[in-house]
Enzyme design. Structure first.
Site: not given
Length: 340
Positions: A71, A89
Site C-alpha cells: 500500500k 493507485h
C-alpha cells in the site's frame, strides 16, 4: 520488503516460504521489522533474509535495489530514487496521484505498479482479487444481518465462514454480483454461498443491457468490476431514490471513487475499518455503502500466501527482465506523460 505504514494492513507481498525460494536462487532480500505483519520477522530471518528497522528502506536500500510493498508510501522522503514495487493507485487520476508521480520523476525513481503487472492479454499475473471479493461480500452479508462489529478485525477464512453460517436468518435474501466470473467475483460468490445466498451472477452481457429495476430488486449488490475506461454507471444517485428499490447494502469492492472509471458514482469517499458502512439513503428504505480499499487484509494469511505464490516467479525475473516488467515500466512512463 518494507513495513506497511497503514495500521490495519497485515498482508505481505511475499511469504517466508517464497522468500526462501528467491534466496535459494541468488536474490538478496532484506525485510523490515513490522509489528503488524501476519508473518513474524523471525520467520523471514530463519530462511536467510536480512533484517532492518521499519522505515529504513530510504537510506539502507542500495540505489539499484527494489523496494517491495503493498500500500501507500509515507510522505517522506519527498524524492523517490528507488524502484518501488507496490499498488501505487496513481494511473487513473486518483487523489494525490500527480504528487506521487512527481516524487518519482524528481528523485529519478521508478514505480512498478502491481496493478500494471499484466500478461500479454492484460490480465494481472498477481492479484488479491479473490480475497477482495470474498471479504467484500462477507461484510455486506454480516452488515445486512446486523452482526458486523466495528472496528473490523482480520480473521482466517474459517473464522469468516463460521460467522457467515452462524448469522443465517430465517428469511430468504437475494444478492447480485457484478463481474461474477472474474477472480474477484468468484470470491464474492463463494462468500455468499457460504452465507446461504445463491447469488445472481452478472457479467458483461447483463451490464451491456443493464436492467436497473432488476438490480434494485436485490437486497445486496457486490460490485467487482474494474475498468480501464469510462463506462455508463451501474447505479446513479437518482436510482437510489426509486420508490421500488429493495436494495439495502452496496459493497463496492473496486473502490474507483473519484475517477472517471467509477461504475458506482453514488459516493465520494471510501469507508474505513472503524466505520465500515455509511448510510447513502434513508428513503424509501435504508441503503448503506461498504467501500473499503484494502479488503484482502481482512483475510491476511490466505490472501498473502496466494498473492506471493503468483508474484515470486516474476520477482525472480527482475534479474534478467521480462515482458511483464517491461509493460509495467511502460505504464509508468505513460502515466507520467499524462498526469505527471
Amino acid at each position: 520488503m518494507r513495513h506497511e505504514t497503514r495500521p490495519n494492513e497485515r498482508r505481505v507481498p511475499l511469504s517466508p516460504d517464497d522468500a526462501r525460494r528467491l534466496i535459494s536462487r541468488g536474490i538478496e532480500l532484506t525485510v523490515e521489522e513490522s509489528p503488524q505483519r501476519i508473518f513474524p520477522l523471525d520467520a523471514y530471518a530463519a530462511v536467510g533474509c536480512g533484517t532492518a528497522p521499519q522505515g529504513s528502506w530510504a537510506v539502507r536500500c542500495p540505489a539499484d535495489g527494489y523496494v517491495l510493498g503493498l500500500k501507500e508510501l509515507p510522505s517522506e522522503p519527498l524524492l523517490l530514487r528507488h524502484r518501488h514495487i507496490y499498488f501505487g493507485h496513481a494511473y487513473k487520476g486518483q487523489a494525490g496521484a500527480r504528487g506521487l508521480l512527481r516524487r518519482f520523476t524528481a528523485g529519478g525513481g521508478l514505480l512498478l505498479d502491481l496493478e500494471s503487472l499484466v500478461d500479454g492479454e492484460g490480465r494481472r499475473v498477481a492479484a488479491f482479487g479473490y480475497w477482495a471479493g470474498y471479504a467484500g461480500a462477507a461484510l455486506a452479508v454480516l452488515h445486512r444481518r446486523g452482526v458486523l462489529d466495528a472496528p473490523l478485525t482480520s480473521d482466517s477464512r474459517s473464522g469468516w465462514e463460521r460467522r457467515l453460517r452462524a448469522s443465517r436468518p430465517g428469511r430468504s435474501e437475494s444478492a447480485v454480483v457484478i463481474g461474477a466470473y472474474g477472480r474477484c467475483g468468484q470470491g464474492a460468490c463463494d462468500a455468499l454461498l457460504t452465507a446461504g445466498i445463491e447469488p445472481s451472477r452478472w457479467n458483461s452481457a447483463e451490464t451491456k443491457a443493464l436492467d436497473r429495476d432488476a438490480l434494485l430488486s436485490h437486497d445486496i449488490l457486490v460490485n467487482t468490476v474494474g475498468t480501464d475506461r469510462p463506462v455508463p454507471p451501474f447505479l446513479t444517485k437518482d436510482d437510489l431514490d426509486a420508490p421500488h428499490r429493495r436494495l439495502s447494502v452496496v459493497s463496492d469492492v473496486t473502490c474507483d471513487v473519484g475517477t472517471d472509471r467509477n461504475t458506482l458514482p453514488v459516493y465520494d469517499h471510501v469507508t474505513a475499518w472503524h466505520r465500515p458502512a455509511e448510510r447513502l439513503r434513508e428513503e424509501p428504505r435504508p441503503l448503506d455503502l461498504i467501500a473499503i480499499d484494502n479488503l484482502p487484509s481482512l483475510v491476511p494469511d490466505e490472501a498473502s500466501r496466494a498473492f506471493s505464490a503468483d508474484l515470486w516467479p516474476h520477482l525472480l525475473a527482475l534479474q534478467e527482465g521480462s515482458p511483464v516488467w517491461d509493460r509495467c515500466s511502460e505504464a509508468f512512463r505513460r502515466a507520467v506523460a499524462a498526469h505527471g
